[in-house]
Design a protein around this motif. Sequence first.
Motif, PDB file in Angstrom:
ATOM      1  N   ASP A   1       4.393  -2.644 -10.955  1.00 18.08           N
ATOM      2  CA  ASP A   1       3.873  -3.554  -9.941  1.00 18.08           C
ATOM      3  C   ASP A   1       4.167  -2.909  -8.585  1.00 18.08           C
ATOM      4  O   ASP A   1       5.186  -2.213  -8.441  1.00 18.08           O
ATOM      5  CB  ASP A   1       4.546  -4.924 -10.041  1.00 18.08           C
TER       6      ASP A   1
ATOM      7  N   ALA B   1       4.231  -3.181  -4.227  1.00 21.86           N
ATOM      8  CA  ALA B   1       4.116  -3.797  -2.902  1.00 21.86           C
ATOM      9  C   ALA B   1       3.706  -2.710  -1.926  1.00 21.86           C
ATOM     10  O   ALA B   1       4.258  -1.597  -1.972  1.00 21.86           O
ATOM     11  CB  ALA B   1       5.457  -4.391  -2.488  1.00 21.86           C
TER      12      ALA B   1
ATOM     13  N   THR C   1      -5.781  -4.419   1.989  1.00 20.84           N
ATOM     14  CA  THR C   1      -6.527  -5.140   0.948  1.00 20.84           C
ATOM     15  C   THR C   1      -7.022  -4.236  -0.178  1.00 20.84           C
ATOM     16  O   THR C   1      -6.873  -4.560  -1.357  1.00 20.84           O
ATOM     17  CB  THR C   1      -7.762  -5.840   1.590  1.00 20.84           C
TER      18      THR C   1
ATOM     19  N   SER D   1      -5.973  -1.352  -1.199  1.00 19.64           N
ATOM     20  CA  SER D   1      -4.896  -0.788  -2.026  1.00 19.64           C
ATOM     21  C   SER D   1      -4.366  -1.830  -3.011  1.00 19.64           C
ATOM     22  O   SER D   1      -4.067  -1.514  -4.161  1.00 19.64           O
ATOM     23  CB  SER D   1      -3.758  -0.271  -1.141  1.00 19.64           C
ATOM     24  N   VAL D   2      -4.265  -3.077  -2.550  1.00 19.22           N
ATOM     25  CA  VAL D   2      -3.817  -4.154  -3.449  1.00 19.22           C
ATOM     26  C   VAL D   2      -4.847  -4.332  -4.567  1.00 19.22           C
ATOM     27  O   VAL D   2      -4.494  -4.475  -5.745  1.00 19.22           O
ATOM     28  CB  VAL D   2      -3.609  -5.471  -2.665  1.00 19.22           C
ATOM     29  N   ARG D   3      -6.121  -4.270  -4.195  1.00 13.98           N
ATOM     30  CA  ARG D   3      -7.188  -4.393  -5.195  1.00 13.98           C
ATOM     31  C   ARG D   3      -7.072  -3.283  -6.251  1.00 13.98           C
ATOM     32  O   ARG D   3      -7.240  -3.518  -7.446  1.00 13.98           O
ATOM     33  CB  ARG D   3      -8.545  -4.288  -4.509  1.00 13.98           C
TER      34      ARG D   3
ATOM     35  N   GLU E   1      -4.329  -4.091  -8.638  1.00 14.16           N
ATOM     36  CA  GLU E   1      -4.734  -5.164  -9.562  1.00 14.16           C
ATOM     37  C   GLU E   1      -5.763  -4.660 -10.576  1.00 14.16           C
ATOM     38  O   GLU E   1      -5.754  -5.067 -11.731  1.00 14.16           O
ATOM     39  CB  GLU E   1      -5.262  -6.359  -8.768  1.00 14.16           C
TER      40      GLU E   1
ATOM     41  N   GLY F   1      -0.057  -6.787  -7.431  1.00 17.33           N
ATOM     42  CA  GLY F   1       0.026  -6.130  -6.127  1.00 17.33           C
ATOM     43  C   GLY F   1       0.434  -7.119  -5.054  1.00 17.33           C
ATOM     44  O   GLY F   1       0.106  -8.300  -5.140  1.00 17.33           O
ATOM     45  N   LEU F   2       1.149  -6.635  -4.052  1.00 18.81           N
ATOM     46  CA  LEU F   2       1.538  -7.470  -2.909  1.00 18.81           C
ATOM     47  C   LEU F   2       1.268  -6.668  -1.650  1.00 18.81           C
ATOM     48  O   LEU F   2       1.857  -5.593  -1.465  1.00 18.81           O
ATOM     49  CB  LEU F   2       3.024  -7.836  -3.015  1.00 18.81           C
ATOM     50  N   GLY F   3       0.376  -7.175  -0.813  1.00 23.29           N
ATOM     51  CA  GLY F   3       0.061  -6.479   0.443  1.00 23.29           C
ATOM     52  C   GLY F   3       0.779  -7.139   1.603  1.00 23.29           C
ATOM     53  O   GLY F   3       0.738  -8.360   1.747  1.00 23.29           O
TER      54      GLY F   3
END
Length: 253
Positions: A29, A31, A39, A41-43, A46, A52-54
């Motif tokens: 996982d 961050a 956004t 990079s989080v996508r 996922e 993911g945590l942005g």
Amino acid sequence: MDAPVALVTGAARGIGAAIAAELAAGGMDVAVLDVLEPTESVRAVEAAGRKGLGIVGDVTRAEDREKLLERIDRTFGRLDVLVNNAGVAPKVRADILEATEESYDRVMGINLKGPYFLTQHVANWMIRRRESCDDWMCIVNIGSMSSYTASPSRGEYCLSKAGVSMATQLWATRLADFGIGVYEIRPGIIATDMTSTVKDKYDKLIAEGLTPIRRWGQPADVAGAVAVCARGELKFSTGEIINVDGGFHVQRL
Ligand SMILES: NC(=O)c1ccc[n+]([C@@H]2O[C@H](COP(=O)([O-])OP(=O)(O)OC[C@H]3O[C@@H](n4cnc5c(N)ncnc54)[C@H](O)[C@@H]3O)[C@@H](O)[C@H]2O)c1
């Protein structure tokens, strides 16, 4: 079972984005912190089936570093890998006979001071966690060939990366007793926004043989080396430097 968690700074684009995607593909996982909205990079994290945590924040600001770690703690409850990737070049390449204190403070703050104190905070968290678990934990600094290559038109950048090299040695020494590995990945010339302004110059130098491997490095080349450290494949190594530079560092005659 919870997955291991990585924090990658400066991961909205470029090398950091590739690192976040690679670590997620490897089952972590992730961050991501950036001054830009991360956004995409989080996508990508996922899309690899991971959480993911942005977080929008500035690595130079103590309150942002504090909040960042609180959010990671609330969301994941653990942090296994810190990748200090956020970094900047000087806004203007200026000869060291003329370069300004303002540029020096900006570059040193983002490339060296911010990551140094983020590492301090994360290291203390990892040490506390070590009392109750024997999971692999490590810290990876993204340095540069500029730590040993003098470019008098961006002295502050070279100094900041030389500092990152010493920070790697310091943290490796201090954290070895806690089983926390510390590594420096030393990229050469990598195709990102940071180098887009000097593309023509480096196209020519690479074609002329500046690097034994005659191509630009890609963010994925750097990400692959980070993943080796994050997976714990170098457990009897710490303070180690991994050059990802097409062989630039090899002295030739
Ligand atoms: N591109 C290269 O050729 C090269 C070579 C050697 C080392 N590096 C190093 O690799 C790292 C990544 O570089 P890149 O080429 O991907 O650059 P980049 O400019 O494409 O990406 C850097 C990221 O860091 C973020 N960032 C900048 N200041 C920040 C701050 N204060 N807090 C949080 N995030 C911040 C930016 O918004 C950006 O998303 C840097 O440390 C750089 O010095 C790059």
